[in-house]
Design a protein around this motif. Structure first.
Motif, mmCIF file in Angstrom:
data_model
loop_
_atom_site.group_PDB
_atom_site.id
_atom_site.type_symbol
_atom_site.label_atom_id
_atom_site.label_comp_id
_atom_site.label_asym_id
_atom_site.label_seq_id
_atom_site.Cartn_x
_atom_site.Cartn_y
_atom_site.Cartn_z
ATOM 1 N N THR A 195 0.740 -1.084 -0.004
ATOM 2 C CA THR A 195 0.089 0.081 0.020
ATOM 3 C C THR A 195 0.947 1.278 -0.003
ATOM 4 N N GLY A 196 2.300 1.205 0.306
ATOM 5 C CA GLY A 196 2.977 2.345 0.135
ATOM 6 C C GLY A 196 4.226 2.023 0.504
ATOM 7 N N GLY A 197 5.089 2.970 0.495
ATOM 8 C CA GLY A 197 6.561 2.870 0.846
ATOM 9 C C GLY A 197 6.827 2.224 2.388
ATOM 10 N N THR A 198 5.847 2.781 3.182
ATOM 11 C CA THR A 198 5.962 2.248 4.461
ATOM 12 C C THR A 198 5.903 0.937 4.649
ATOM 13 N N GLU A 199 4.878 0.475 4.171
ATOM 14 C CA GLU A 199 4.618 -1.012 4.130
ATOM 15 C C GLU A 199 5.415 -1.811 3.515
ATOM 16 N N SER A 200 6.073 -1.303 2.308
ATOM 17 C CA SER A 200 7.242 -2.127 1.711
ATOM 18 C C SER A 200 8.401 -2.059 2.626
ATOM 19 N N ILE A 201 8.805 -1.221 3.243
ATOM 20 C CA ILE A 201 9.820 -0.949 3.953
ATOM 21 C C ILE A 201 9.645 -1.963 5.462
ATOM 22 N N PHE A 202 8.602 -1.888 5.783
ATOM 23 C CA PHE A 202 8.174 -2.791 7.033
ATOM 24 C C PHE A 202 8.461 -4.088 6.795
ATOM 25 N N ALA B 108 17.992 8.548 6.050
ATOM 26 C CA ALA B 108 16.800 7.411 5.659
ATOM 27 C C ALA B 108 15.528 7.710 5.869
ATOM 28 N N HIS B 109 14.593 7.542 5.422
ATOM 29 C CA HIS B 109 13.091 7.802 5.774
ATOM 30 C C HIS B 109 12.703 7.281 6.986
ATOM 31 N N PRO B 110 12.006 7.987 7.629
ATOM 32 C CA PRO B 110 11.464 7.698 9.165
ATOM 33 C C PRO B 110 10.818 6.421 9.105
ATOM 34 N N ALA C 196 17.944 5.543 -2.515
ATOM 35 C CA ALA C 196 18.101 6.123 -3.905
ATOM 36 C C ALA C 196 17.000 6.945 -4.642
ATOM 37 N N PRO C 197 16.779 8.051 -4.419
ATOM 38 C CA PRO C 197 17.701 9.004 -3.377
ATOM 39 C C PRO C 197 17.176 9.107 -2.208
ATOM 40 N N CYS C 198 17.761 9.818 -1.184
ATOM 41 C CA CYS C 198 17.208 10.196 0.143
ATOM 42 C C CYS C 198 16.375 11.293 -0.083
ATOM 43 N N PHE C 199 15.143 11.226 0.770
ATOM 44 C CA PHE C 199 14.322 12.402 0.585
ATOM 45 C C PHE C 199 14.778 13.834 0.814
ATOM 46 N N PRO C 200 15.729 14.022 1.905
ATOM 47 C CA PRO C 200 15.880 15.319 2.306
ATOM 48 C C PRO C 200 16.797 16.136 1.098
ATOM 49 N N VAL D 243 17.719 -1.368 -0.433
ATOM 50 C CA VAL D 243 17.756 -0.129 -0.960
ATOM 51 C C VAL D 243 16.539 0.647 -1.219
ATOM 52 N N ASP D 244 16.234 1.623 -0.419
ATOM 53 C CA ASP D 244 14.810 2.377 -0.640
ATOM 54 C C ASP D 244 14.855 3.491 -1.851
ATOM 55 N N ALA D 245 14.244 2.655 -2.795
ATOM 56 C CA ALA D 245 14.063 3.632 -3.978
ATOM 57 C C ALA D 245 12.477 4.027 -4.202
ATOM 58 N N CYS D 246 12.022 4.624 -3.081
ATOM 59 C CA CYS D 246 10.590 4.767 -2.999
ATOM 60 C C CYS D 246 10.549 5.960 -3.944
ATOM 61 N N MET D 247 11.403 6.998 -3.917
ATOM 62 C CA MET D 247 11.228 7.930 -4.798
ATOM 63 C C MET D 247 11.818 7.843 -6.106
ATOM 64 N N GLY D 248 13.219 7.255 -6.051
ATOM 65 C CA GLY D 248 13.808 7.109 -7.293
ATOM 66 C C GLY D 248 13.590 6.056 -8.374
ATOM 67 N N LEU E 87 10.180 0.581 -4.072
ATOM 68 C CA LEU E 87 9.840 1.596 -5.228
ATOM 69 C C LEU E 87 8.252 1.918 -4.987
ATOM 70 N N ASP E 88 8.235 3.148 -5.026
ATOM 71 C CA ASP E 88 6.776 3.668 -4.587
ATOM 72 C C ASP E 88 5.856 4.036 -6.069
ATOM 73 N N ALA E 89 5.157 3.248 -6.425
ATOM 74 C CA ALA E 89 4.410 3.448 -7.848
ATOM 75 C C ALA E 89 3.492 4.588 -7.747
ATOM 76 N N HIS E 90 3.109 5.085 -6.297
ATOM 77 C CA HIS E 90 2.097 6.316 -6.044
ATOM 78 C C HIS E 90 2.908 7.605 -6.025
ATOM 79 N N LYS E 91 4.337 7.535 -6.317
ATOM 80 C CA LYS E 91 5.077 8.762 -6.420
ATOM 81 C C LYS E 91 5.292 9.091 -7.919
ATOM 82 N N TYR E 92 6.594 8.822 -8.536
ATOM 83 C CA TYR E 92 7.033 9.053 -9.726
ATOM 84 C C TYR E 92 6.301 8.071 -10.688
HETATM 85 C C1 LIG Z 1 7.696 8.510 0.419
HETATM 86 C C2 LIG Z 1 8.974 7.774 0.863
HETATM 87 C C3 LIG Z 1 8.800 6.607 1.808
HETATM 88 C C4 LIG Z 1 7.398 6.289 2.608
HETATM 89 O O1 LIG Z 1 6.542 5.859 1.520
HETATM 90 P P1 LIG Z 1 4.990 6.009 1.944
HETATM 91 O O2 LIG Z 1 4.321 5.756 0.603
HETATM 92 O O3 LIG Z 1 4.647 7.551 2.271
HETATM 93 O O4 LIG Z 1 4.689 5.229 2.920
HETATM 94 C C5 LIG Z 1 10.059 6.044 1.964
HETATM 95 N N1 LIG Z 1 11.158 6.526 1.629
HETATM 96 C C6 LIG Z 1 11.329 7.584 0.749
HETATM 97 C C7 LIG Z 1 12.607 7.766 0.077
HETATM 98 C C8 LIG Z 1 10.045 8.127 0.537
HETATM 99 O O5 LIG Z 1 10.330 9.443 -0.499
#
Ligand SMILES: *Cc1c(COP(=O)(O)O)cnc(C)c1O
Length: 480
Positions: free
Chosen positions: A99-106, A134-136, A180-184, A207-212, A241-246
Motif C-alpha cells: 500500500t505504500g513505501g512504509t509497508e514495503s519497508i516494513f 533514511a526515511h522515518p 536512492a535517493p534520500c528524501f531530504p 535500497v529504498d528507491a521509493c522516490m527514485g 519503489l513507490d508506484a504512487h509517487k513518480y
Molecule cells: C515516501 C517515501 C517513503 C515512505 O513511503 P509512503 O508511501 O509515504 O509510505 C519512504 N522512503 C522514501 C525515500 C520516500 O520518499
C-alpha cells in the motif's frame, strides 16, 4: 468540548452530496495550480483518465483472496514483473505490491528479522544500520518490530558514509540500508560500496528507491549521471519503489522486491488453526481495495517506458532550472549535488523559514527541513512551466528585507518563549499548554494558526527533544 457532527439518521440524497463535493476541497492545497511540491504526483490530464477508470472499476474487489479475483493476481504479478525488470533483476527476483513505501519497508525489515531468526536458531539479532537521511518509515518499522536502529550521520555531501556504517556493524546487525535517493537532499547513497560491505559481512542490504524507482532508470536512459543502485549491484538484496509517487499510480501502491524467492517467502503470514479457516496473506495489510493496484497496472501499461521517459525529461529540466536559479541568488545554497528532482536549500543570511513563510503567502508550499534548517522541493510534472514564476517570487521575497526581518523577530520570540516554557515548567503544565496549542491548531476555522516558521523554528532550536515529542503528540491529538 465542541460538539462533533453525528451520524445522519436519514441519508443525504445523491444530488445534495454531489453538489457538496467541490466545497469539501475549499481549504485544500490547490495542487493543480502547480504551486505545491510533492504530495500529489500527477501524470498530466491526458494520461490520468485510464488509471482512474481502472481504479474505479476495481474499487470494491479485494486483493486478499487471489482465487476469487484472478484479475488482481494477474495485475500484481505483472506489476511486480515490470518493476523487477526496471530494477534490472534476473528471473529469481520476486516481490509484492503493497500500500505504500512504509509497508514495503516494513516488510523488508520483517524479512530481515525472520532471516536472522532462522540463521541464529530462533534467537533474534536485532540491529539495523542506516544513514541519518533514511526515511522515518525505517524507524517506524523498527519501533513496531522491536528492532534497534543504529543511525549513522551522513557525509558533508549528504550521502551515506559507508566506512562509518561498517564501523557500526556488530554480531547483532541484520540489515544495512541505503536510499536512492534520500528524501531530504535528493542524493543517491554510495550503494556499490555498501553492497561490498554487505557481502563481506554476509548481511542483507535494502535500497529504498521509493522516490527514485520510477525516475532514476529513465534519467539514466536520458544520459544523466545516475550512480548504480539497483540489482546490478551485487549485495543489494531488496528494493522498495513507490508506484504512487513518480510511477503516477493511484495512492496506495508501492512494490517491494527481493533478489531471491526464499526472502519473499519469509514475508508471508500464514495461520492454519483459526476456526474461520486457513488464513494466508502475503503482506502486512488484510482487506484492501483492488482499485489502486488496477490503476497502477493501467498507468504503467498506458505510459510505457517511452511515456515515463518523456515525463522524467520534462521534470528533470524543470528541476535543473530551479536549482540553477536558486544557486544564482548570493544568499541561497542548494545542499549537495542532487541526482534527481528533489532538492533542499539553505540561506546564508537570515532565517530560511521566513523565506518559506513569505513564499507560502504567495501560494507556494515548500517542506521545511532541520539539521540544517532548509526548504525542500519535490519537483513533479505539475511544476513544469512554473519555474519562472517560482524564481521570480523567490527574488521578490529576498528583495523584501524588511518583511523577512520583521518575521524573523516574531519567529525568534515565539521560539524563545516556547523553549523557556518547556525547559522550566513542570512537564504536566507543558502538557496542558501544548494541548491548548493543539486545540487552536485543530480548529482550522476561526482559530489562530501558529505560523509554520514558529512551529519549525521550535523544532530545530529546542534543547529539550522530549518536550517536542510531547508537543507534537498533543498537536496530532488536537487535530483529529
Ligand atoms: C515516501 C517515501 C517513503 C515512505 O513511503 P509512503 O508511501 O509515504 O509510505 C519512504 N522512503 C522514501 C525515500 C520516500 O520518499
Amino acid at each position: 468540548m465542541k460538539k462533533e457532527k453525528k451520524f445522519t439518521e436519514k441519508g443525504i440524497s445523491s444530488e445534495v452530496l454531489t453538489r457538496m463535493l467541490p466545497d469539501h476541497k475549499t481549504d485544500d492545497a490547490k495542487w493543480a495550480q502547480g504551486k505545491t511540491f510533492g504530495f500529489v504526483f500527477h501524470p498530466g490530464d491526458r494520461f490520468a483518465e485510464v488509471p482512474e477508470q481502472y481504479r474505479a472499476a476495481f474499487q470494491y474487489e479485494s486483493t486478499l483472496n487471489p482465487t476469487a479475483f484472478p484479475s488482481l493476481k494477474k495485475f500484481e504479478k505483472e506489476v511486480v514483473g515490470m518493476a523487477a525488470e526496471l530494477m534490472h533483476g534476473d528471473q529469481h527476483v520476486s516481490g509484492s505490491v503493497t500500500t505504500g513505501g512504509t509497508e514495503s519497508i516494513f516488510m523488508a525489515l520483517s524479512v530481515a528479522r525472520e532471516r536472522a531468526r532462522e540463521l541464529s536458531g530462533g534467537q533474534v539479532r536485532a540491529e539495523v544500520v542506516l544513514p541519518g537521511t533514511a526515511h522515518p518509515a525505517f524507524l517506524k518499522a523498527c519501533h513496531y518490530l522491536s528492532l534497534k536502529p543504529v543511525v549513522v550521520p551522513v557525509r558533508e555531501d549528504g550521502r551515506a558514509d559507508p566506512a562509518a556504517m561498517e564501523k557500526e556493524i556488530t554480531p547483532q546487525t541484520i540489515l544495512l540500508v541505503a536510499s536512492a535517493p534520500c528524501f531530504p537532499y535528493g542524493v543517491v547513497d554510495p550503494v556499490k560500496e555498501l553492497g561490498n560491505i554487505a557481502l563481506k559481512h554476509k548481511l542483507l542490504l535494502h535500497v529504498d528507491a521509493c522516490m527514485g524507482g520510477f525516475m532514476l532508470p529513465f534519467l539514466e536512459d536520458l544520459g544523466y549521471p545516475v550512480p548504480e543502485f539497483d540489482f546490478r549491484v551485487p549485495g543489494v538484496t531488496s528494493i522498495s519503489l513507490d508506484a504512487h509517487k513518480y510511477g503516477y499510480a493511484p495512492k496506495g501502491t508501492s512494490i517491494v522486491l527481493y533478489r531471491r524467492k526464499e526472502l519473499r517467502k519469509l514475508q508471508f503470514f500464514i495461520c492454519t488453526e483459526w476456526p474461520g479457516g486457513i488464513f494466508a496473506s502475503t503482506t502486512f495489510m488484510g482487506t484492501k481495495s483492488g482499485g489502486p493496484l488496477a490503476g497502477c497496472w493501467a498507468i504503467m501499461n498506458h505510459l510505457g517506458r517511452e511515456g515515463y521517459r518523456a515525463i522524467a525529461d520534462e521534470v528533470m529540466r524543470t528541476a535543473i532550472r530551479i536549482r540553477t536559479g536558486i544557486n544564482a541568488f548570493e544568499s541561497l545554497e542548494v545542499i549537495g549535488d542532487p541526482h534527481m528532482s528533489l532538492l533542499a536549500f539553505t540561506s546564508k543570511k537570515g532565517n530560511i523559514f521566513n523565506i518559506g513563510d513569505a513564499m507560502q503567502r504567495r501560494g507556494w508550499y515548500l517542506d521545511r527541513l532541520q539539521f540544517p534548517d532548509a526548504l525542500h522541493l519535490t519537483i513533479t510534472q505539475l511544476n513544469v512551466g512554473m519555474e519562472g514564476k517560482f524564481l521570480q517570487d523567490l527574488a521578490s521575497v529576498l528583495d523584501n528585507e524588511e518583511e523577512l526581518m520583521k518575521e524573523y523577530k516574531a519567529t525568534r520570540n515565539s521560539v524563545q518563549i516556547a523553549d523557556i516554557l518547556t525547559r522550566f515548567l513542570p512537564s504536566a503544565m507543558v502538557d496542558r499548554l501544548t494541548r491548548m496549542a493543539g486545540g487552536i491548531l485543530g480548529g482550522s476555522k476561526g482559530g489562530t494558526r501558529i505560523p509554520e516558521a514558529a512551529l519549525y523554528g521550535i523544532n530545530a532550536s529546542f534543547k529539550n527533544r522530549r518536550n517536542i515529542h510531547k508537543l507534537i503528540t498533543n498537536l496530532l491529538d488536537g487535530m483529529y
